[in-house]
Every structure is written in structure tokens, then in C-alpha cells.
Design an enzyme around this catalytic site. Structure first.
Site, mmCIF file in Angstrom:
data_model
loop_
_atom_site.group_PDB
_atom_site.id
_atom_site.type_symbol
_atom_site.label_atom_id
_atom_site.label_comp_id
_atom_site.label_asym_id
_atom_site.label_seq_id
_atom_site.Cartn_x
_atom_site.Cartn_y
_atom_site.Cartn_z
ATOM 1 N N SER A 61 0.799 -1.233 0.000
ATOM 2 C CA SER A 61 0.000 0.000 0.000
ATOM 3 C C SER A 61 0.829 1.279 0.000
ATOM 4 O O SER A 61 0.258 2.369 -0.059
ATOM 5 C CB SER A 61 -0.954 0.016 1.198
ATOM 6 O OG SER A 61 -2.104 -0.750 0.903
ATOM 7 N N LYS A 64 0.017 3.702 -2.784
ATOM 8 C CA LYS A 64 -0.970 4.779 -2.734
ATOM 9 C C LYS A 64 -0.326 6.157 -2.601
ATOM 10 O O LYS A 64 -0.978 7.176 -2.852
ATOM 11 C CB LYS A 64 -1.956 4.524 -1.597
ATOM 12 C CG LYS A 64 -2.805 3.266 -1.795
ATOM 13 C CD LYS A 64 -3.819 3.096 -0.682
ATOM 14 C CE LYS A 64 -4.711 1.883 -0.923
ATOM 15 N NZ LYS A 64 -4.073 0.619 -0.549
ATOM 16 N N SER A 121 -6.430 3.475 4.050
ATOM 17 C CA SER A 121 -5.742 2.830 2.926
ATOM 18 C C SER A 121 -6.750 2.045 2.083
ATOM 19 O O SER A 121 -6.528 0.891 1.708
ATOM 20 C CB SER A 121 -4.634 1.899 3.428
ATOM 21 O OG SER A 121 -3.772 1.519 2.384
#
Length: 435
Positions: A61, A64, A121
Site C-alpha cells: 500500500s 498509494k 488505505s
């Protein structure tokens, strides 16, 4: 004698075994749980600490951060505004958790997408942002890779906007530090979103996953990440006085040990800036929990020096630097029937798979769910010292269901908690993160 490329690599491996030296093919992702870290001075980009900084692994993640970088670019260009609305596609809604639970056709503001990405997230939010800017997630991923290369992230390739597992999506800790530094310098006004501790969406409070930010002096972002193939990843940035440093860790075995290790690295970086000499360990401003599953910092430096030494250097230093493998976790897409109000699979792409939870009820409104979880936490006392109330919302509108949960347990702790509540006549069931 002519050797094929495969034969040449095999011979190199045999030589490496004889010399006690590890050879890593830099064009391939690192093995699961491979440790890497870096700390840089945000002002000039100078490296304060590095271990395997150019070894490729999966960013999870942390992906992102680039998704947000492109979103901030669009905001600065004037092509979109914070109150602009993007529409959720079926593809976006179908993403695995962690997610907001957006439904096909649902509209959401750009600012809400930003907040959902930096706190929860949310994978569905990442895809909505990607499609809103790039038309399709595939095209947006190409834009992400182009941006990465323009920033000097030579070892990074993006295949999706969320960081969910894809064998073609790779990066390094050096590249991620480069990205974080560029974002802070290019978008200082939007960087403040990464310090968000909580925001409310559709009536549901959502807390940040970045727990180190909540307790490390000067920390103000930026992103956590997890998939099984990478281990627990983290980009952190902290500022003390006029000095800012950025740290990146790949391959932690748990979220808490990764956070503690990052605290050590940041302390060490600030110590070097303050003293202007060799790196020294400062007093850690982290929890007292042990960090045995990640390599000792001094051992890592010894290993790095051994790797640069002549071939006769002892293999012991290299072997000592190997971290314990990450706990094995089975990743699978969430499977649930349309009328299933029971447990969803825990998040992939960000959350700690070792974190068990307990559920003490399900309610049609948020407040009674939160009260039930709070009352249960009071009864449990010391058993919840490191756990937290986590109200899980399923469905929307009149069909919304709020599950009163307390998360952050080990399996034994979760079972002990339910046993204690059961003796008090309270409803309780354990929630297995891998079930």
C-alpha cells in the site's frame, strides 16, 4: 568455454556459496520477508542509513503515495478540485479490503478519497481516484510508472493504484524515499493530509493505520503497507526543529516490530544530523516491545561492510543480518454471500494479519455499537491494553449494520477475552483475520 546466461548465474551462485556471499538478482523482486531500509535527509536527499536500498520488493500500500501524488498534481493543475466528485465503477467496488465499501454508481469527493487513502488505505478509493484521473486503472498505472521514472525512481514499476498483490509491481526503499521527498517538496500544502488521525465518512469514524505517527516525536506521516510477499512496509517522515528526515522499511515481520524498528532508524538519523559525525543510537521513543524479528542495526552495518570486503571476509556477518521470515499468511479474495453479515476477511494491502478481534454485537446504528464495545473493553481491563475499539460497518442506508468489535488481540488473547465476557453473561465471538 562459452556459458549460457543461466549457466553463468549458476556458476556465480556456486562461487557465492563457497565464499559465503549472497548474490541477489536486482532485476527480480526480493524473496518474501526480505528486509531493506533507508533513511535520508529530506533537505538534500543525502543517505543517513541504508541496508539493501536497491533490492526490489513489492511496495504494497505504499503504492498509494504515488496515487496521491498524481491526484495532487491534478489539483495543482486546476483540472480537478477537492469538491470534485468521482463515480465508483463496478471494478472499483469489487476491490478487496481494506475498503470504504463504496457501491457501483456511488459518487465521492476528491477530498474524501484523499482522506480514505491516507487513513484507511482504502483500495476501492484508490481505484476510484485512478479511474477519475486516468480513465482506467491500467492507464493510470502507466502514468504512475512514467511519473516514477521522471522522479528518478529507476527500479519502480506500477501495475495498479492500490498496492494489492501483482508480481509486476515492484519498487525499492531508495525509490520510495525519493518519492516521499518529492511529494513533500512538490505538494507541501497537500502533504498535511498524511497527518490525519481520523475522518468521518458516511457517519463512520475512520482512524489512521499509521500508529507510529501517533507516538513518535515529530512524525507527521506518511504511509503503511502490507502484503504477504513483501512483509510489513512503512514510509515515515519526522521533523524536529528545522531538520526533516524520511525513513523507509520493507519486510517487517509484524506491524509493531516494523514500527519499533523505524523508530530506531529515525532516532539514528536525527543523531547523525545533530552530531554531524558517525551514526549513533539515540534513546528510542518507541514502545518497549522487543524487536527480535528484525535484524539488529549494528549487525546490518557489519553485513554491509562485509559485502564490500574482499572475498575472504567471513560469512558469519552476512548470515547474522538475515531477518526471521515473516509469518505465513494466506491471501485470498473475500468470499461472502449477499446476505452474509458475519466476518469479512481482514484487510490485505495494509492491515496486520496477526491481529485478532472480538465481536460483541451488531447494531443498526453506530452509537450503540460503540457503547457495547466500550462497555466490553471496560470489563476486560488489562486484556485490552494494546487493543482498540473498531466499529466495522457493513451495508448502507437502512441496511447498514455496525459490528461492535475490539481489535488488536493475539488469538489466545481474543479467546481469553471472550471467555471472560461469557462468564459475565455477555455475547462475544472471536474474529479470525485469516478465516
Amino acid at each position: 568455454m562459452h556459458l549460457s546466461r543461466t549457466g553463468f548465474l549458476n556458476r556465480l551462485r556456486l562461487i557465492a556459496v563457497a565464499l559465503g556471499v549472497a548474490i541477489i538478482a536486482v532485476a527480480q523482486p526480493a524473496e518474501a520477508g526480505r528486509y531493506a531500509s533507508i533513511v535520508i535527509d529530506a533537505e538534500n536527499g543525502s543517505v543517513l542509513h541504508a541496508a539493501n536500498p536497491d533490492t526490489r520488493s513489492y511496495p504494497a500500500s505504499l503504492t498509494k503515495v504515488m496515487t496521491l501524488f498524481l491526484l495532487f498534481d491534478e489539483l495543482d493543475s486546476g483540472r480537478i478540485r477537492l469538491d470534485s466528485k468521482f463515480t465508483t465503477s463496478a471494478h472499483a467496488a469489487a476491490q478487496s479490503p481494506s475498503k470504504l465499501g463504496l457501491e457501483p454508481g456511488e459518487k465521492i469527493s476528491v477530498e474524501s478519497l484523499i482522506l480514505a487513502l491516507v487513513t484507511k488505505s482504502a483500495n476501492d478509493a484508490a481505484v476510484v481516484a485512478a479511474e477519475g484521473v486516468g480513465g482506467t486503472e491500467t492507464r493510470f498505472a502507466h502514468m504512475m510508472t512514467q511519473k516514477a521514472h521522471a522522479l528518478g525512481m529507476r527500479n519502480t514499476v506500477y501495475r495498479n493504484a492500490s498496492g494489492l498483490p501483482d508480481t509486476g509491481q515492484v519498487s525499492t526503499v531508495r525509490d520510495q524515499a525519493t518519492l516521499a521527498r518529492a511529494l513533500i517538496r512538490s505538494h507541501p500544502g497537500y502533504y498535511k493530509y498524511f497527518s490525519t488521525r481520523q475522518f468521518v465518512y458516511d457517519g463512520q469514524p475512520i482512524n489512521t493505520h499509521n500508529r507510529l505517527m501517533l507516538r513518535y516525536q515529530g512524525a507527521d506521516g506518511i504511509k503503511t503497507g502490507y502484503i504477504h510477499a513483501s512483509g510489513f512496509n512503512l514510509i515515515s517522515s519526522a521533523k524536529r526543529g528545522d531538520k526533516r528526515i524520511i525513513g523507509v522499511v520493507f519486510g517487517g515481520s509484524t506491524a509493531s516490530s516494523r514500527d519499533n524498528h523505524m523508530g530506531q532508524l529515525l532516532d539514528k538519523g536525527f543523531a547523525k544530523l545533530r552530531r554531524g559525525g558517525g551514526v549513533e543510537m539515540a534513546a528510542a521513543e518507541t514502545e518497549t516491545e522487543g524487536n527480535d524479528d528484525l535484524p539488529d542495526l549494528d549487525d546490518l552495518e557489519a553485513a554491509a561492510q562485509a559485502a564490500k570486503a574482499p572475498a575472504k571476509a567471513p560469512a558469519k556477518a552476512v548470515a547474522k543480518a538475515k531477518p526471521a521470515p515473516a509469518k505465513k499468511v494466506v491471501l485470498r479474495a473475500p468470499a461472502r454471500a449477499a446476505d452474509d453479515d458475519d466476518d469479512d476477511d481482514d484487510a490485505v494491502g495494509d492491515a496486520d494479519p496477526s491481529g485478532w478481534a472480538i465481536q460483541v454485537g451488531a447494531f443498526s446504528e453506530y452509537r450503540p455499537a460503540h457503547k457495547a464495545a466500550s462497555d466490553a473493553a471496560k470489563k476486560l481491563g488489562g486484556l485490552v491494553s494494546k487493543a482498540s475499539i473498531d466499529i466495522d460497518k457493513a451495508g448502507k442506508g437502512a441496511k447498514a449494520l455496525y459490528r461492535a468489535r475490539i481489535s488488536g488481540f493475539t488469538e489466545d488473547q481474543a479467546r481469553a477475552a471472550c471467555k471472560r465476557l461469557g462468564k459475565a453473561g455477555k455475547s462475544c465471538k472471536t474474529v479470525n483475520p485469516n478465516a
